[in-house]
Design a protein around this motif. Structure first.
Motif, PDB file in Angstrom:
ATOM      1  N   MET A  91       0.890  -1.171   0.155  1.00 11.20           N
ATOM      2  CA  MET A  91      -0.083  -0.115   0.135  1.00 11.20           C
ATOM      3  C   MET A  91       0.865   1.134  -0.170  1.00 11.20           C
ATOM      4  O   MET A  91       1.759   1.444   0.727  1.00 11.20           O
ATOM      5  CB  MET A  91      -1.137   0.031   1.324  1.00 11.20           C
ATOM      6  N   ILE A 141      -9.594  -4.407   5.027  1.00  9.84           N
ATOM      7  CA  ILE A 141     -10.566  -2.768   4.717  1.00  9.84           C
ATOM      8  C   ILE A 141      -9.690  -1.656   4.707  1.00  9.84           C
ATOM      9  O   ILE A 141      -8.732  -1.500   5.241  1.00  9.84           O
ATOM     10  CB  ILE A 141     -11.321  -2.658   6.137  1.00  9.84           C
ATOM     11  N   GLY A 145      -1.729   8.158   3.733  1.00  8.82           N
ATOM     12  CA  GLY A 145      -2.811   8.781   4.791  1.00  8.82           C
ATOM     13  C   GLY A 145      -3.960   7.950   4.844  1.00  8.82           C
ATOM     14  O   GLY A 145      -4.741   8.236   5.917  1.00  8.82           O
ATOM     15  N   ALA A 146      -4.111   7.028   4.075  1.00 12.99           N
ATOM     16  CA  ALA A 146      -5.175   6.061   4.030  1.00 12.99           C
ATOM     17  C   ALA A 146      -5.139   5.161   5.397  1.00 12.99           C
ATOM     18  O   ALA A 146      -4.179   4.786   5.709  1.00 12.99           O
ATOM     19  CB  ALA A 146      -5.498   5.454   2.653  1.00 12.99           C
ATOM     20  N   GLY A 147      -6.052   4.960   5.992  1.00 20.73           N
ATOM     21  CA  GLY A 147      -6.023   3.950   7.058  1.00 20.73           C
ATOM     22  C   GLY A 147      -6.145   2.507   6.313  1.00 20.73           C
ATOM     23  O   GLY A 147      -7.140   2.273   5.403  1.00 20.73           O
ATOM     24  N   LEU A 148      -5.684   1.340   6.911  1.00 20.83           N
ATOM     25  CA  LEU A 148      -5.584   0.047   6.292  1.00 20.83           C
ATOM     26  C   LEU A 148      -5.699  -0.712   7.456  1.00 20.83           C
ATOM     27  O   LEU A 148      -5.082  -0.839   8.659  1.00 20.83           O
ATOM     28  CB  LEU A 148      -4.499  -0.279   5.535  1.00 20.83           C
ATOM     29  N   GLN A 149      -6.773  -1.676   7.501  1.00 14.52           N
ATOM     30  CA  GLN A 149      -6.823  -2.668   8.576  1.00 14.52           C
ATOM     31  C   GLN A 149      -6.823  -4.056   7.790  1.00 14.52           C
ATOM     32  O   GLN A 149      -7.719  -4.203   6.972  1.00 14.52           O
ATOM     33  CB  GLN A 149      -8.033  -2.375   9.513  1.00 14.52           C
ATOM     34  N   THR A 150      -6.128  -5.087   8.551  1.00 12.77           N
ATOM     35  CA  THR A 150      -6.174  -6.456   8.091  1.00 12.77           C
ATOM     36  C   THR A 150      -6.795  -7.388   9.222  1.00 12.77           C
ATOM     37  O   THR A 150      -6.226  -7.038  10.343  1.00 12.77           O
ATOM     38  CB  THR A 150      -4.949  -6.960   7.534  1.00 12.77           C
ATOM     39  N   ALA A 151      -7.208  -8.424   8.930  1.00  7.42           N
ATOM     40  CA  ALA A 151      -7.492  -9.394   9.774  1.00  7.42           C
ATOM     41  C   ALA A 151      -7.606 -10.862   9.185  1.00  7.42           C
ATOM     42  O   ALA A 151      -7.867 -11.043   7.964  1.00  7.42           O
ATOM     43  CB  ALA A 151      -8.850  -9.090  10.458  1.00  7.42           C
ATOM     44  N   ASN A 178      -8.894   6.808   0.053  1.00  4.41           N
ATOM     45  CA  ASN A 178      -8.216   7.850   0.305  1.00  4.41           C
ATOM     46  C   ASN A 178      -7.461   8.437  -0.986  1.00  4.41           C
ATOM     47  O   ASN A 178      -6.351   9.029  -0.852  1.00  4.41           O
ATOM     48  CB  ASN A 178      -7.490   7.975   1.674  1.00  4.41           C
ATOM     49  N   GLN A 223      -9.462   2.537   3.895  1.00  6.69           N
ATOM     50  CA  GLN A 223     -10.364   3.906   3.580  1.00  6.69           C
ATOM     51  C   GLN A 223      -9.967   4.308   2.045  1.00  6.69           C
ATOM     52  O   GLN A 223      -8.907   4.181   1.665  1.00  6.69           O
ATOM     53  CB  GLN A 223      -9.696   4.796   4.480  1.00  6.69           C
ATOM     54  N   CYS A 269      -9.126 -10.538   5.612  1.00  8.72           N
ATOM     55  CA  CYS A 269      -9.955  -9.340   5.241  1.00  8.72           C
ATOM     56  C   CYS A 269      -9.369  -8.223   5.367  1.00  8.72           C
ATOM     57  O   CYS A 269      -8.517  -8.071   6.351  1.00  8.72           O
ATOM     58  CB  CYS A 269     -11.127  -9.316   6.148  1.00  8.72           C
ATOM     59  N   TYR A 275     -16.392   4.789   6.729  1.00  5.93           N
ATOM     60  CA  TYR A 275     -15.042   4.324   7.417  1.00  5.93           C
ATOM     61  C   TYR A 275     -14.715   5.096   8.747  1.00  5.93           C
ATOM     62  O   TYR A 275     -14.969   6.105   8.680  1.00  5.93           O
ATOM     63  CB  TYR A 275     -13.946   4.631   6.312  1.00  5.93           C
ATOM     64  N   GLY A 283      -2.754   3.835  -3.530  1.00  2.86           N
ATOM     65  CA  GLY A 283      -2.964   2.634  -4.293  1.00  2.86           C
ATOM     66  C   GLY A 283      -2.638   1.395  -3.417  1.00  2.86           C
ATOM     67  O   GLY A 283      -1.918   1.410  -2.217  1.00  2.86           O
TER      68      GLY A 283
END
Lengths: 79, 113
Positions: free
Chosen positions: A36, B69, A40-46, B73, B71, B67, B34, B76
């Motif tokens: 990624m 997720i 500034g984007a938020g990223l969450q993985t599980a 924004n 945002q 999974c 979000y 890439g």
């Protein structure tokens, strides 16, 4: 660089998998890679696994440089 | 004489898995925008929902559910996965979902016992 990211993720997983296969252990492997851009984007993985707790396992490594994050997970499931 | 095993009992059926994933994602985050403080809970909910539905199928498989997720924004994102398994029995399914504020990518890998 957006045009090369596709190639990079493929290279990462292929390299990992070939090294894992060389270990010669009786396992099936899943390797996933997420790259990624640092924007500034938020990223969450599980992840969640339904397997044999005594023989199977996973390992996740988070790497970064000035412009991007790379998260690689390896899941090993005993044959 | 009863037969318990049919061809479908022991194969990874992509359409079935895809439906389970979509329902799990919709149920967990559908209609939400979000929120950084809630994303952790959402991704956990998605994978747990998927996994519980998968195990209810009662097929002789081990499962990995992941999974992501992200945002919306402008950043890439690229994902890849590679698998070392049994091509005749194992399979995977990836579903990409989005709303106005975020992307959700769920992958399910099924490995036959």
């Amino acid at each position: 660089m957006h045009s090369r990211v596709n190639q990079w993720t493929s290279n990462v997983v292929e390299q990992c998998l070939s090294q894992l296969a060389k270990l010669g252990k009786p396992f099936k492997y899943i390797v996933t890679c997420v790259i990624m851009q640092k924007n500034g984007a938020g990223l969450q993985t599980a992840s969640s696994c339904f397997w044999d707790n005594s023989t199977d396992g996973s390992c996740t490594v988070r790497w970064e440089n000035k412009s991007m994050y790379c998260i690689v997970s390896v899941f090993g499931l005993a044959l | 004489m009863e037969e318990f095993q049919t061809g479908e009992e022991t194969t990874f059926v992509v359409d079935e898995i895809s439906t389970i994933i979509k329902e799990s994602v919709e149920g967990a985050i559908g209609g939400n925008a979000y929120q950084h403080s809630r994303v952790n809970q959402w991704s956990s909910n998605v994978v747990e929902q998927c996994l519980s539905q998968l195990t209810k199928l009662g097929k002789p498989f081990k499962y990995i559910v992941t999974c992501i997720i992200m945002q919306k924004n402008g950043a890439g994102l690229q994902t890849a996965s590679s698998c070392f398994w049994d091509n005749s029995t194992d399979g995977s399914c990836t579903v990409r979902w989005e709303n106005k504020s975020m992307y959700c990518i769920v992958s399910v890998f099924g490995l036959a016992l």
